[in-house]
Write a protein that holds these residues in place. Structure first.
Motif, mmCIF file in Angstrom:
data_model
loop_
_atom_site.group_PDB
_atom_site.id
_atom_site.type_symbol
_atom_site.label_atom_id
_atom_site.label_comp_id
_atom_site.label_asym_id
_atom_site.label_seq_id
_atom_site.Cartn_x
_atom_site.Cartn_y
_atom_site.Cartn_z
ATOM 1 N N LEU A 128 0.826 -1.210 0.000
ATOM 2 C CA LEU A 128 0.000 0.000 0.000
ATOM 3 C C LEU A 128 0.859 1.259 0.000
ATOM 4 C CD1 LEU A 128 -2.857 -1.137 2.370
ATOM 5 C CD2 LEU A 128 -2.949 -0.761 -0.088
ATOM 6 N N SER A 129 2.001 1.185 0.681
ATOM 7 C CA SER A 129 2.906 2.334 0.685
ATOM 8 C C SER A 129 3.364 2.644 -0.741
ATOM 9 C CB SER A 129 4.098 2.020 1.591
ATOM 10 O OG SER A 129 5.023 3.042 1.566
ATOM 11 N N PHE A 132 0.412 4.122 -2.787
ATOM 12 C CA PHE A 132 0.063 5.517 -2.524
ATOM 13 C C PHE A 132 1.151 6.484 -2.995
ATOM 14 C CE2 PHE A 132 -3.272 3.883 0.282
ATOM 15 C CZ PHE A 132 -4.308 4.726 -0.104
ATOM 16 N N PHE A 133 2.410 6.033 -3.000
ATOM 17 C CA PHE A 133 3.454 6.899 -3.562
ATOM 18 C C PHE A 133 3.208 7.128 -5.049
ATOM 19 C CE2 PHE A 133 6.276 5.858 0.136
ATOM 20 C CZ PHE A 133 6.386 7.162 0.557
ATOM 21 N N LEU A 135 0.302 7.110 -6.507
ATOM 22 C CA LEU A 135 -0.806 8.068 -6.607
ATOM 23 C C LEU A 135 -0.303 9.487 -6.343
ATOM 24 C CD1 LEU A 135 -3.809 6.311 -4.827
ATOM 25 C CD2 LEU A 135 -3.444 6.638 -7.261
ATOM 26 N N LEU A 136 0.605 9.611 -5.383
ATOM 27 C CA LEU A 136 1.163 10.922 -5.047
ATOM 28 C C LEU A 136 1.903 11.529 -6.241
ATOM 29 C CD1 LEU A 136 1.496 12.805 -2.568
ATOM 30 C CD2 LEU A 136 3.651 11.678 -2.115
ATOM 31 N N PHE A 137 2.517 10.653 -7.058
ATOM 32 C CA PHE A 137 3.218 11.126 -8.260
ATOM 33 C C PHE A 137 2.247 11.335 -9.417
ATOM 34 C CE2 PHE A 137 7.186 8.743 -6.679
ATOM 35 C CZ PHE A 137 7.542 9.826 -5.916
ATOM 36 N N SER A 200 8.793 4.516 -10.140
ATOM 37 C CA SER A 200 9.314 5.454 -9.138
ATOM 38 C C SER A 200 8.517 5.384 -7.837
ATOM 39 C CB SER A 200 9.378 6.884 -9.675
ATOM 40 O OG SER A 200 8.355 7.146 -10.554
ATOM 41 N N MET A 204 10.165 3.812 -3.922
ATOM 42 C CA MET A 204 10.211 4.739 -2.779
ATOM 43 C C MET A 204 10.458 4.038 -1.433
ATOM 44 S SD MET A 204 10.008 7.989 -3.517
ATOM 45 C CE MET A 204 9.202 8.951 -2.250
#
Lengths: 260, 144
Positions: A128-129, A132-133, A135-137, A200, A204
């Protein structure tokens, strides 16, 4: 006045505390600080702790008693913030006199012996980490799921290597490879999603954020040896990840596929 | 992306990252919230002032200070908070792009992306160190 038996207990506590903090990702100055604090609270003023990321030397002298020296080699280094926190709590309680020496030893040994790191939870967290990274990008929902798959695969693979000497480096290298292979395969098969953002995002959680931060903190604190050692660790890990990804990308180019 | 989605995504990403590193349960919501706030600060500075290095520096500085406060309020080590909270700012995309250009033999572009990435990583680490010592200095004079 401390007797020989009590001194031995204090030495044991100091050794366990230092080992826990160092093995689980604490800074070297934190280890030295904790050692000094515990010793001072029992009236042992003449203490010289020298801690480097791969081991420690601690000398404790006391009037009328022999000088004691502890040398401890630390081979296994992971990141487990709960253990650092637990060790920190025990040293706080010990220095304020809320627990006895014997209680502290028992609790510290429990922390060292505690191997339970729930595997399913850790793999899910990794997945999940990574997701979500992505999605953040600015990734799409499809990218989220593929990145999560990469995160889970990396974590499951790292369970296999646990405890090996070179595991840190190998996990970073293979993590990069797995991520790139999965991302490329998925985007090619489904013909959708953004390979760049998936890769990417998924790398992370692997990046050596902790080592990098600790390196600078140690260096500025004056712990030059630790600073250089951690800095090298951070650079090597980052290069390992980048090379893992790079090898796969280069293979793709050589096989005739293009990069968008 | 709106401010809220930025906050939400970096909140969730750091929350699960914290679980991955087995952070103490008590620290989880605080760390994730600091990560979210820091990332939003970074976005706001980058968008409004147009300077990424300044964004990295100020956002990390604010996060570092919040982490120091959280560590003292919750009586936990600063490391617990700070190592997790800064993660959304770590330039993963930059590292990837640098590698992508290297394998394409486009070294000029690789350097163009690579140097700012390296500097960003250095800036983040330095800002954390500065916040730590600012707090130490403040407490030192406060207690006198």
């Amino acid at each position: 006045m401390l007797n020989e038996q009590e001194i031995n207990k204090i030495i044991k506590i100091v050794k366990l505390e230092a080992q826990i903090i160092l093995e689980n990702g604490g800074e070297t100055y934190r280890v030295e600080d904790t050692v000094m604090r515990i010793c001072r609270s029992f009236g042992l003023i003449d203490v010289e702790p020298v801690v480097i990321p791969t081991g420690m030397f601690i000398t404790i002298s006391h009037d009328n008693l022999a000088t004691h020296t502890i040398i401890k080699r630390v081979r296994r280094r992971t990141v487990n913030l709960s253990k650092i926190d637990a060790a920190n709590l025990i040293s706080r309680q010990l220095t304020t006199g809320r627990i006895s020496l014997d209680e502290a030893i028992i609790q510290l040994e429990q922390i060292i012996g505690d191997k339970s790191k729930p595997k399913i939870l850790t793999a899910t967290a990794s997945a999940l980490s990574a997701g979500f990274f992505t999605l953040l990008f600015n990734g799409s929902l499809f990218d989220f799921f593929i990145a999560a798959l990469c995160g889970a695969v990396i974590q499951l693979f790292s369970f296999l290597l646990q405890g090996e000497d070179m595991s840190n480096f190998i996990i970073s290298l293979t993590g990069g490879i797995f991520t790139a292979v999965i991302a490329i395969t998925a985007t090619q098969i489904f013909n959708m999603g953004n390979m760049d953002l998936i890769i990417s995002g998924a790398i992370m959680p692997l990046l050596p954020g902790l080592a990098m931060t600790n390196a600078i903190r140690d260096t500025i604190q004056g712990d030059l040896v630790s600073g250089v050692a951690r800095g090298t660790e951070a650079i090597i890990v980052a290069i390992a990840i980048a090379v893992g990804v790079g090898v796969v990308l280069k293979t793709l180019i050589l096989m005739g596929g293009g990069l968008n | 992306m709106t401010i809220f989605t930025n906050f939400f995504y970096s909140f969730m990403a750091s929350l699960f990252f914290a679980l991955l590193f087995n952070a103490p349960k008590r620290s989880l919501p605080v760390t994730a919230a600091i990560a979210g706030i820091g990332y939003v600060v970074f976005i706001l500075i980058t968008q409004n002032l147009g300077s990424k290095p300044l964004g990295f520096f100020l956002a990390t500085l604010i996060m570092g200070l919040l982490c120091e406060i959280a560590a003292r309020v919750l009586k936990m080590t600063t490391t617990t908070f700070v190592t997790i909270a800064v993660i959304p700012l770590v330039p993963g995309l930059g590292i990837y792009r640098t590698m992508q250009f290297i394998v394409q033999n486009n070294y000029e572009a690789a350097v163009q992306i690579g140097i700012p990435t390296l500097l960003a990583a250095g800036t983040i680490a330095l800002a954390i160190a500065i916040s730590t010592f600012a707090v130490k200095l403040f407490l030192h004079f406060w207690q006198q």
